[in-house]
Design an enzyme around this catalytic site. Structure first.
Site, PDB file in Angstrom:
ATOM      1  N   ASP A   1      60.754  27.496  34.852  1.00  0.00           N
ATOM      2  CA  ASP A   1      59.619  26.609  34.648  1.00  0.00           C
ATOM      3  C   ASP A   1      58.858  26.346  35.938  1.00  0.00           C
ATOM      4  OD1 ASP A   1      61.897  25.135  35.522  1.00  0.00           O
ATOM      5  OD2 ASP A   1      60.966  23.260  34.876  1.00  0.00           O
TER       6      ASP A   1
ATOM      7  N   GLU B   1      64.009  22.747  35.390  1.00  0.00           N
ATOM      8  CA  GLU B   1      64.349  22.193  36.703  1.00  0.00           C
ATOM      9  C   GLU B   1      63.321  21.175  37.164  1.00  0.00           C
ATOM     10  OE1 GLU B   1      64.346  21.769  41.079  1.00  0.00           O
ATOM     11  OE2 GLU B   1      62.756  22.570  39.797  1.00  0.00           O
TER      12      GLU B   1
END
Length: 482
Positions: A121, A185
């Site tokens: 991400d 994350e």
């Protein structure tokens, strides 16, 4: 008087001798490596692969309802199409719908495995200031542009490129290697890295090395040092947000009382900023300067060789820059403030959020105690503490074992001009979720950055040069091919 003068002169000479001896004994340690010929890689093909990954907008939002999870499905499909050999020869699992775990079986099951972390991400981009649209994955003569080229798709693609390169050469590692790729994350890793770490615990996997992002090879940021420094994060700071509330009777602005909600809250915030947690040149910061200091110019070398004498001066200087101040203390950041609804009405409440990044050696509880002590008699109290994302500082990983030394060797081979030193990660990474699985957690991304590049991480015009990205792949080949 003459005797006193002679004694003072003798004392001064003694100090001077001690300082000089310590300075010249303060010599750099060398990491001995055999520099092998450069690993042949096609930087244009690598650039196209990273650009393809950038074009899939795997953006994490705090409001998870806004996340387009179909893009994570597309990202996995992109990886499978781009690296068919990796998907054929490694075991690939999907963890909690979107995170990925690759297992490359080693030839010696008795060796502790290696875990390479990266996250799929990226953060949102904003709309203005980009030279090229952030998800177009533009490749020009020098750079690959777009969100994720630094944080963190470059690491993710570089690791899988390295595995693909090694597979094509017929290589099999002695130790088992895991590639763990979380999908959230940027919003804490609770659904990605946490779930992967739980799998490790359930299977009793004890890695001998866990490597994540966190620090890099930095140029032109340390005074007195004319070489880049490769910082290996051996610990990361803790995190907690404290919410404060001040109350008053409110009323009409034409008759303001001596104490008001906003006034009391303002005073409390000023008190926190004026009296932050104590700073000190110890722990990881001391270890870093002990490694970097011998490579500095003579004046700085003398200072860092004699911290027993110069520490107060050093701390005063380090406090002046946000980046170095964060290394030597738990930091106080005022992040949100609310109060009042109308310009002529005194509010009955005012509130603020204060975020702390906690230095190793301190804890969430010690920070809360500090806040309570500092706010005593201000009329402001802690309304609540956000324990959901709070975490104590990580453990400090050792710098004297095989894992750290192998990491040093791989860095020395791919960044031969760099000074290698342990460091403290002032942000947070997915690696903290693996503390129950391993004592050997390190945070280093093989990125070549200067002060301008650092602003691009989570900022606009994120980019990486094609040569630097190829060198990232070489680093992972060296690390896994040891």
């Amino acid at each position: 008087m003459k005797l006193i003068g002679k004694l003072l002169l003798a004392l001064a000479l003694c100090f001077a001798v001690i300082i000089l001896v310590r300075t010249f004994m303060f010599s750099p340690e060398q990491t001995e490596v055999n520099l092998s010929p450069g690993i042949p890689l096609d930087s244009e093909v690598l650039a196209d692969h990273l650009a393809g990954a950038v074009r899939i907008a795997t953006v994490s939002y705090e409001n998870t309802d806004s996340i387009h999870y179909n893009n994570f499905v597309r990202f996995r499909q992109f990886l499978q199409q781009t690296y068919p050999l990796v998907f054929e020869q490694l075991s690939v699992e999907t963890i909690n719908k979107h995170s990925l775990l690759f297992t490359w079986k080693g030839s010696n099951p008795d060796l502790p495995p290696m875990v390479l972390l990266a996250h799929q991400d990226v953060v949102p981009t904003g709309k203005n200031g980009w030279t090229h649209p952030p998800f177009d994955g533009v490749v020009d003569d020098t750079f690959i542009w777009g969100r994720g080229t630094l944080d963190n798709k470059s690491c993710l693609i570089a690791t899988i490129e390295a595995v693909s390169h090694l597979l094509q050469s017929g290589y099999q590692p002695a130790q088992t290697i895991y590639l763990a790729m979380g999908h959230d994350e940027e919003i804490g890793g609770q659904e990605g890295a946490v779930k992967i770490a739980e799998v490790f615990q359930e299977r009793g996997i004890r890695p001998g090395l866990v490597l994540d992002e966190g620090m890099a090879v930095i140029s032109n940021v340390m005074p007195g040092l004319d070489r880049p420094v490769a910082l290996i994060g051996i610990a990361e700071k803790g995190y907690v947000t404290v919410h404060l509330t001040a109350s008053s009777d409110g009323g009409h602005s034409s008759m303001p009382p001596e104490n008001s909600a906003i006034g009391n809250l303002s005073g409390a915030l000023v008190a926190l900023m004026d009296h932050p947690p104590a700073a000190g040149l110890n722990g990881v910061a001391k270890m870093m300067f002990d490694s970097v200091g011998p490579n500095m110019s003579l004046l700085y070398r003398m200072i860092f060789a004699n911290t027993w004498l110069f520490e107060p001066l050093l701390v005063k200087q380090l406090e002046k820059q946000p980046s170095t101040n964060a290394l030597i203390r738990s930091t106080v950041a005022l992040t949100t403030i609310k109060g009042g609804t109308k310009e002529n009405v005194l509010p009955t409440t005012a509130s603020a959020s204060v975020n702390f990044r906690i230095k190793p050696g301190e804890t969430v509880e010690s920070v809360i105690d500090y806040v309570n002590e500092t706010l005593c008699c201000t009329g402001v109290e802690i309304a609540n503490v956000n324990h959901e994302f709070a975490s104590d500082p990580s453990k400090i990983s050792p710098v004297d074992g095989d894992a750290y030394q192998n990491l040093q060797r791989a860095i020395a081979k791919t960044f031969p001009d760099a000074v290698i030193a342990p460091g403290l990660v002032i942000g947070g990474t997915d690696s903290r979720h693996f503390e129950a699985a391993s004592d050997h957690i390190y945070r280093f991304a093989p990125l070549n950055l200067d002060s301008d590049d650092l602003k691009r991480i989570h900022g606009v015009n994120e980019r990486i040069s094609k040569d630097d990205f190829a060198n990232m792949v070489r680093f992972y080949v060296e690390l896994m091919g040891e």
